[in-house]
Structure formats: C-alpha cells, structure tokens
Scaffold this motif. Structure first.
Motif, PDB file in Angstrom:
ATOM      1  N   VAL A 122       0.841  -1.196   0.000  1.00  0.00           N
ATOM      2  CA  VAL A 122       0.000   0.000   0.000  1.00  0.00           C
ATOM      3  C   VAL A 122       0.877   1.247   0.000  1.00  0.00           C
ATOM      4  CG1 VAL A 122      -1.723   1.277   1.331  1.00  0.00           C
ATOM      5  CG2 VAL A 122      -1.892  -1.197   1.137  1.00  0.00           C
ATOM      6  N   GLN A 123       2.010   1.201   0.699  1.00  0.00           N
ATOM      7  CA  GLN A 123       2.912   2.346   0.752  1.00  0.00           C
ATOM      8  C   GLN A 123       3.490   2.659  -0.625  1.00  0.00           C
ATOM      9  OE1 GLN A 123       3.245  -0.296   2.908  1.00  0.00           O
ATOM     10  NE2 GLN A 123       2.521   0.621   4.815  1.00  0.00           N
ATOM     11  N   THR A 124       3.800   1.628  -1.401  1.00  0.00           N
ATOM     12  CA  THR A 124       4.325   1.837  -2.748  1.00  0.00           C
ATOM     13  C   THR A 124       3.296   2.537  -3.621  1.00  0.00           C
ATOM     14  OG1 THR A 124       5.642  -0.180  -2.530  1.00  0.00           O
ATOM     15  CG2 THR A 124       5.340   0.696  -4.751  1.00  0.00           C
ATOM     16  N   LEU A 125       2.059   2.078  -3.578  1.00  0.00           N
ATOM     17  CA  LEU A 125       1.002   2.696  -4.382  1.00  0.00           C
ATOM     18  C   LEU A 125       0.724   4.122  -3.900  1.00  0.00           C
ATOM     19  CD1 LEU A 125      -1.400  -0.344  -4.780  1.00  0.00           C
ATOM     20  CD2 LEU A 125       0.266   0.518  -6.414  1.00  0.00           C
ATOM     21  N   ASP A 126       0.827   4.359  -2.593  1.00  0.00           N
ATOM     22  CA  ASP A 126       0.648   5.717  -2.067  1.00  0.00           C
ATOM     23  C   ASP A 126       1.745   6.650  -2.562  1.00  0.00           C
ATOM     24  OD1 ASP A 126      -1.688   5.181  -0.715  1.00  0.00           O
ATOM     25  OD2 ASP A 126      -0.698   4.819   1.216  1.00  0.00           O
ATOM     26  N   LYS A 127       2.972   6.148  -2.669  1.00  0.00           N
ATOM     27  CA  LYS A 127       4.075   6.971  -3.183  1.00  0.00           C
ATOM     28  C   LYS A 127       3.842   7.337  -4.642  1.00  0.00           C
ATOM     29  CE  LYS A 127       7.656   5.355  -0.056  1.00  0.00           C
ATOM     30  NZ  LYS A 127       8.913   4.625   0.082  1.00  0.00           N
ATOM     31  N   ILE A 128       3.329   6.395  -5.416  1.00  0.00           N
ATOM     32  CA  ILE A 128       3.014   6.671  -6.824  1.00  0.00           C
ATOM     33  C   ILE A 128       1.939   7.746  -6.906  1.00  0.00           C
ATOM     34  CG2 ILE A 128       2.013   5.705  -8.933  1.00  0.00           C
ATOM     35  CD1 ILE A 128       3.355   3.029  -8.163  1.00  0.00           C
ATOM     36  N   ARG A 129       0.889   7.618  -6.083  1.00  0.00           N
ATOM     37  CA  ARG A 129      -0.191   8.614  -6.080  1.00  0.00           C
ATOM     38  C   ARG A 129       0.341   9.990  -5.682  1.00  0.00           C
ATOM     39  NH1 ARG A 129      -2.785  10.435  -2.020  1.00  0.00           N
ATOM     40  NH2 ARG A 129      -2.402   8.642  -0.679  1.00  0.00           N
ATOM     41  N   GLU A 130       1.174  10.047  -4.669  1.00  0.00           N
ATOM     42  CA  GLU A 130       1.736  11.328  -4.227  1.00  0.00           C
ATOM     43  C   GLU A 130       2.605  11.965  -5.302  1.00  0.00           C
ATOM     44  OE1 GLU A 130       3.738  10.377  -0.593  1.00  0.00           O
ATOM     45  OE2 GLU A 130       1.855  10.027   0.489  1.00  0.00           O
ATOM     46  N   SER A 131       3.362  11.164  -6.031  1.00  0.00           N
ATOM     47  CA  SER A 131       4.191  11.721  -7.100  1.00  0.00           C
ATOM     48  C   SER A 131       3.328  12.249  -8.244  1.00  0.00           C
ATOM     49  CB  SER A 131       5.200  10.694  -7.605  1.00  0.00           C
ATOM     50  OG  SER A 131       4.559   9.649  -8.270  1.00  0.00           O
ATOM     51  N   LEU A 132       2.196  11.585  -8.513  1.00  0.00           N
ATOM     52  CA  LEU A 132       1.284  12.082  -9.546  1.00  0.00           C
ATOM     53  C   LEU A 132       0.598  13.375  -9.106  1.00  0.00           C
ATOM     54  CD1 LEU A 132      -0.461   8.921 -11.013  1.00  0.00           C
ATOM     55  CD2 LEU A 132       1.245  10.370 -12.080  1.00  0.00           C
ATOM     56  N   GLU A 133       0.294  13.500  -7.826  1.00  0.00           N
ATOM     57  CA  GLU A 133      -0.354  14.719  -7.325  1.00  0.00           C
ATOM     58  C   GLU A 133       0.501  15.953  -7.581  1.00  0.00           C
ATOM     59  OE1 GLU A 133      -1.154  13.777  -3.228  1.00  0.00           O
ATOM     60  OE2 GLU A 133      -3.189  13.077  -3.699  1.00  0.00           O
ATOM     61  N   ARG A 134       1.816  15.787  -7.575  1.00  0.00           N
ATOM     62  CA  ARG A 134       2.712  16.924  -7.853  1.00  0.00           C
ATOM     63  C   ARG A 134       2.620  17.398  -9.302  1.00  0.00           C
ATOM     64  NH1 ARG A 134       6.520  13.771  -4.680  1.00  0.00           N
ATOM     65  NH2 ARG A 134       7.508  13.142  -6.615  1.00  0.00           N
ATOM     66  N   HIS A 135       2.094  16.553 -10.180  1.00  0.00           N
ATOM     67  CA  HIS A 135       2.014  16.884 -11.606  1.00  0.00           C
ATOM     68  C   HIS A 135       0.590  17.154 -12.075  1.00  0.00           C
ATOM     69  CE1 HIS A 135       6.228  16.034 -12.112  1.00  0.00           C
ATOM     70  NE2 HIS A 135       6.068  14.845 -11.551  1.00  0.00           N
TER      71      HIS A 135
END
Length: 88
Positions: free
Chosen positions: A4-17
C-alpha cells in the motif's frame, strides 16, 4: 508484491504533476500500444484521470489504476516545456 505504501508513493508523485501536460503510453495487449497526449486531470485514492487531446470537438478521458504504472502497463512522461500541448 506491491505494498500500500508503494502505491501511495506513486499517487503522491502524480499529485505533484496535476494539471501538467503528459505523454501517455498504454499497453492494450497483443502488442497494441497507444500513445496519446493529454493533461493529468484528477488523482483519486485508487485511480488517476487523464484528459486526452482530441482532434474533434468532444473531449475524452481515460482512467488507470496506480498498479498499471507499477506493472508498466501504463507509462507517463511529463513535458518539460508545458507550452507544447493544447487540450481543449
């Protein structure tokens, strides 16, 4: 296996864009790869939405899960020069 942490990191990186112009490459199976330009429009807890550039009056949107990025079924590239693309 993805956590879940890996998918959360992906989501957070997309939020920056959010709102930025991107190049989307999606594997549709049987060696069919689509390449489209668009804008990263929304980020939700399980999926993200891309508003695609269109040749006609209508606009289309596609959504993918974060696991699609993790498994490389979908690849995103953010344009460095944000003036390259116009999506209505």
């Amino acid at each position: 296996m993805a956590t879940v942490q890996t998918l959360d990191k992906i989501r957070e990186s997309l939020e920056r864009h959010l709102g930025k112009k991107i190049l989307l490459k999606a594997n549709k199976g049987r060696k069919q790869i689509i390449t489209k330009k668009g804008i990263l429009e929304k980020v939700y807890p399980s999926v993200f939405v891309v508003k695609l550039e269109s040749d006609n009056e209508g606009c289309s949107r596609v959504s993918y899960s974060y696991s699609d990025l993790l498994t490389s079924n979908v690849k995103l590239q953010v344009f460095k020069n944000q003036d390259k693309l116009h999506v209505s």
